[in-house]
Design a protein around this motif. Sequence first.
Motif, PDB file in Angstrom:
ATOM      1  N   LEU A  31      32.930  90.583 -32.779  1.00 16.93           N
ATOM      2  CA  LEU A  31      32.771  89.198 -32.670  1.00 16.93           C
ATOM      3  C   LEU A  31      32.801  89.469 -30.701  1.00 16.93           C
ATOM      4  O   LEU A  31      32.206  88.813 -29.810  1.00 16.93           O
ATOM      5  CB  LEU A  31      33.754  88.022 -32.161  1.00 16.93           C
ATOM      6  N   LYS A  32      33.618  90.912 -29.788  1.00 19.86           N
ATOM      7  CA  LYS A  32      33.204  91.081 -28.707  1.00 19.86           C
ATOM      8  C   LYS A  32      32.196  91.627 -28.550  1.00 19.86           C
ATOM      9  O   LYS A  32      31.413  90.937 -27.025  1.00 19.86           O
ATOM     10  CB  LYS A  32      34.694  92.261 -28.273  1.00 19.86           C
ATOM     11  N   ALA A  33      31.355  92.302 -29.188  1.00 15.40           N
ATOM     12  CA  ALA A  33      30.494  92.968 -29.128  1.00 15.40           C
ATOM     13  C   ALA A  33      29.463  91.710 -28.852  1.00 15.40           C
ATOM     14  O   ALA A  33      28.499  91.581 -27.523  1.00 15.40           O
ATOM     15  CB  ALA A  33      30.107  93.917 -30.036  1.00 15.40           C
ATOM     16  N   ARG A  34      28.887  90.906 -30.085  1.00 16.77           N
ATOM     17  CA  ARG A  34      28.382  89.905 -29.718  1.00 16.77           C
ATOM     18  C   ARG A  34      28.525  89.099 -28.559  1.00 16.77           C
ATOM     19  O   ARG A  34      27.935  88.292 -28.263  1.00 16.77           O
ATOM     20  CB  ARG A  34      28.765  88.690 -30.758  1.00 16.77           C
ATOM     21  N   GLY A  35      29.748  88.518 -27.712  1.00 16.18           N
ATOM     22  CA  GLY A  35      29.586  88.782 -26.721  1.00 16.18           C
ATOM     23  C   GLY A  35      29.809  89.184 -25.348  1.00 16.18           C
ATOM     24  O   GLY A  35      29.931  88.641 -24.376  1.00 16.18           O
ATOM     25  N   ASP A  36      28.799  90.201 -25.567  1.00 20.21           N
ATOM     26  CA  ASP A  36      29.182  91.442 -24.085  1.00 20.21           C
ATOM     27  C   ASP A  36      27.870  90.979 -23.041  1.00 20.21           C
ATOM     28  O   ASP A  36      26.639  90.888 -24.388  1.00 20.21           O
ATOM     29  CB  ASP A  36      28.650  92.951 -25.497  1.00 20.21           C
ATOM     30  N   GLU A  37      27.962  90.056 -22.542  1.00 20.91           N
ATOM     31  CA  GLU A  37      27.289  89.848 -21.343  1.00 20.91           C
ATOM     32  C   GLU A  37      26.228  90.875 -21.377  1.00 20.91           C
ATOM     33  O   GLU A  37      25.234  90.340 -20.663  1.00 20.91           O
ATOM     34  CB  GLU A  37      27.218  89.107 -20.455  1.00 20.91           C
ATOM     35  N   GLY A  38      26.359  92.254 -20.745  1.00 21.64           N
ATOM     36  CA  GLY A  38      26.271  93.353 -20.282  1.00 21.64           C
ATOM     37  C   GLY A  38      24.598  93.973 -21.394  1.00 21.64           C
ATOM     38  O   GLY A  38      24.038  94.558 -20.653  1.00 21.64           O
ATOM     39  N   MET A  39      24.439  93.220 -22.482  1.00 25.32           N
ATOM     40  CA  MET A  39      23.289  93.233 -23.231  1.00 25.32           C
ATOM     41  C   MET A  39      22.135  92.172 -23.513  1.00 25.32           C
ATOM     42  O   MET A  39      23.513  91.170 -23.443  1.00 25.32           O
ATOM     43  CB  MET A  39      24.057  93.627 -24.468  1.00 25.32           C
ATOM     44  N   THR A  40      21.450  92.055 -23.855  1.00 28.65           N
ATOM     45  CA  THR A  40      20.117  91.558 -24.995  1.00 28.65           C
ATOM     46  C   THR A  40      20.828  90.605 -26.178  1.00 28.65           C
ATOM     47  O   THR A  40      21.509  91.096 -26.642  1.00 28.65           O
ATOM     48  CB  THR A  40      18.889  92.370 -25.027  1.00 28.65           C
ATOM     49  N   MET A  42      18.953  90.654 -27.449  1.00 29.52           N
ATOM     50  CA  MET A  42      18.987  91.326 -29.575  1.00 29.52           C
ATOM     51  C   MET A  42      20.018  91.788 -29.746  1.00 29.52           C
ATOM     52  O   MET A  42      20.138  92.851 -30.684  1.00 29.52           O
ATOM     53  CB  MET A  42      17.005  91.129 -28.885  1.00 29.52           C
ATOM     54  N   ASP A  43      20.687  92.925 -28.753  1.00 32.41           N
ATOM     55  CA  ASP A  43      20.827  94.350 -28.578  1.00 32.41           C
ATOM     56  C   ASP A  43      22.593  93.552 -29.149  1.00 32.41           C
ATOM     57  O   ASP A  43      23.301  94.405 -29.775  1.00 32.41           O
ATOM     58  CB  ASP A  43      21.503  94.872 -27.480  1.00 32.41           C
ATOM     59  N   ARG A  44      23.035  92.454 -28.642  1.00 30.12           N
ATOM     60  CA  ARG A  44      24.136  91.671 -29.461  1.00 30.12           C
ATOM     61  C   ARG A  44      24.108  91.445 -30.792  1.00 30.12           C
ATOM     62  O   ARG A  44      25.061  92.143 -31.716  1.00 30.12           O
ATOM     63  CB  ARG A  44      24.347  90.862 -28.468  1.00 30.12           C
ATOM     64  N   CYS A  45      22.712  91.531 -31.478  1.00 30.63           N
ATOM     65  CA  CYS A  45      22.529  90.772 -33.143  1.00 30.63           C
ATOM     66  C   CYS A  45      22.489  92.095 -33.441  1.00 30.63           C
ATOM     67  O   CYS A  45      22.523  92.475 -34.236  1.00 30.63           O
ATOM     68  CB  CYS A  45      21.473  89.673 -32.636  1.00 30.63           C
ATOM     69  N   GLU A  46      21.682  92.879 -32.833  1.00 34.29           N
ATOM     70  CA  GLU A  46      21.803  94.590 -33.481  1.00 34.29           C
ATOM     71  C   GLU A  46      23.151  95.282 -34.348  1.00 34.29           C
ATOM     72  O   GLU A  46      23.747  95.470 -34.749  1.00 34.29           O
ATOM     73  CB  GLU A  46      20.575  95.485 -32.844  1.00 34.29           C
ATOM     74  N   THR A  47      23.968  94.594 -32.439  1.00 38.96           N
ATOM     75  CA  THR A  47      25.377  95.375 -32.331  1.00 38.96           C
ATOM     76  C   THR A  47      26.192  94.770 -33.601  1.00 38.96           C
ATOM     77  O   THR A  47      26.705  95.693 -33.819  1.00 38.96           O
ATOM     78  CB  THR A  47      25.797  95.889 -31.154  1.00 38.96           C
ATOM     79  N   PHE A  48      26.353  93.552 -33.389  1.00 38.01           N
ATOM     80  CA  PHE A  48      27.042  92.693 -34.491  1.00 38.01           C
ATOM     81  C   PHE A  48      26.702  93.144 -36.052  1.00 38.01           C
ATOM     82  O   PHE A  48      27.480  93.670 -36.865  1.00 38.01           O
ATOM     83  CB  PHE A  48      26.718  91.103 -34.117  1.00 38.01           C
ATOM     84  N   LEU A  49      25.498  93.116 -36.371  1.00 39.16           N
ATOM     85  CA  LEU A  49      25.565  93.626 -37.833  1.00 39.16           C
ATOM     86  C   LEU A  49      25.617  95.280 -38.267  1.00 39.16           C
ATOM     87  O   LEU A  49      25.887  95.141 -39.337  1.00 39.16           O
ATOM     88  CB  LEU A  49      23.633  93.756 -37.523  1.00 39.16           C
ATOM     89  N   GLN A  50      25.142  95.628 -37.355  1.00 40.98           N
ATOM     90  CA  GLN A  50      25.704  96.544 -37.426  1.00 40.98           C
ATOM     91  C   GLN A  50      27.397  97.218 -37.641  1.00 40.98           C
ATOM     92  O   GLN A  50      27.391  98.134 -38.629  1.00 40.98           O
ATOM     93  CB  GLN A  50      24.931  98.487 -36.265  1.00 40.98           C
ATOM     94  N   LEU A  51      27.750  96.498 -37.395  1.00 42.52           N
ATOM     95  CA  LEU A  51      29.637  96.747 -37.387  1.00 42.52           C
ATOM     96  C   LEU A  51      30.479  95.992 -38.421  1.00 42.52           C
ATOM     97  O   LEU A  51      31.134  96.104 -38.788  1.00 42.52           O
ATOM     98  CB  LEU A  51      29.692  95.920 -36.032  1.00 42.52           C
ATOM     99  N   VAL A  52      28.910  94.700 -38.849  1.00 45.05           N
ATOM    100  CA  VAL A  52      30.154  94.166 -39.782  1.00 45.05           C
ATOM    101  C   VAL A  52      28.731  94.591 -41.318  1.00 45.05           C
ATOM    102  O   VAL A  52      29.725  94.423 -42.167  1.00 45.05           O
ATOM    103  CB  VAL A  52      29.761  92.730 -39.894  1.00 45.05           C
ATOM    104  N   ILE A  53      27.961  94.477 -40.695  1.00 45.27           N
ATOM    105  CA  ILE A  53      26.803  95.620 -42.817  1.00 45.27           C
ATOM    106  C   ILE A  53      27.171  96.540 -42.824  1.00 45.27           C
ATOM    107  O   ILE A  53      27.438  97.767 -42.304  1.00 45.27           O
ATOM    108  CB  ILE A  53      25.574  95.034 -42.694  1.00 45.27           C
ATOM    109  N   LYS A  54      28.035  97.124 -44.448  1.00 41.63           N
ATOM    110  CA  LYS A  54      27.777  98.437 -44.153  1.00 41.63           C
ATOM    111  C   LYS A  54      27.030  98.962 -44.938  1.00 41.63           C
ATOM    112  O   LYS A  54      27.384 100.118 -45.004  1.00 41.63           O
ATOM    113  CB  LYS A  54      29.447  98.002 -46.019  1.00 41.63           C
ATOM    114  N   GLN A  55      26.167  98.753 -44.852  1.00 36.15           N
ATOM    115  CA  GLN A  55      25.229  99.442 -45.331  1.00 36.15           C
ATOM    116  C   GLN A  55      23.497  99.118 -44.386  1.00 36.15           C
ATOM    117  O   GLN A  55      24.094  98.864 -42.924  1.00 36.15           O
ATOM    118  CB  GLN A  55      24.273  98.978 -46.968  1.00 36.15           C
TER     119      GLN A  55
END
Length: 197
Positions: A31-40, A42-55
């Motif tokens: 959630l912290k990464a999702r709120g990082d205004e230093g990223m676009t 799309m980057d926020r969304c990708e980072t959020f998914l990479q952190l939460v999804i195990k595959q």
Amino acid sequence: MNLYDPWPNEVTVNQHTYRLDLSFDNVLYALKARGDEGMTMMDRCETFLQLVIKQDIPPVADWVDVHNAIIDLITTAKQKPTRYDINGDPIEPKGEGEHIKADYDFDFDASYIYAAFRQTYGIDLVKEQGRMHWLSFVALFDALPDDTAFVRIRHIRSTRLGDIKDKKQRDAVRRQQRELALPDDENKEEGGDSYGS
């Protein structure tokens, strides 16, 4: 939430099931990464998914749908901030459009939250990292009692100064709100009194 099913650990979107790491500390980090205004976005969304999804994360075309499914899974009605009056009683919003500012921040208030869990439940959140499910954490978080410093601080932050008639009492609460302000509130206050009068 119910007490007869295990906590959910997956979402299914467009006939694909994604296994999730919903330990409370991982969700907070995502959630912290999702709120990082230093990223676009799309980057926020990708980072959020990479952190939460195990595959492997889904194809780009499904990112938003999977992201929204996960957010729906981890968001509870009680996570919306509550405003309190001077007596500590919750105030119902006057209209659905009324904005209620946040009265806590998981990072800024980490030590108070840690202490509240130790005081109330005897739980060491550091030892629960990677183990306690997000929904379990949220259920305990929402039930923290008024005798914890964290809940008292939330009450002070969310008190509307305009509802306090006595000037001395209003000034005292305003002073406490400034001392306990969240970082965003402090930045807004540099431009003026964001708490009203």
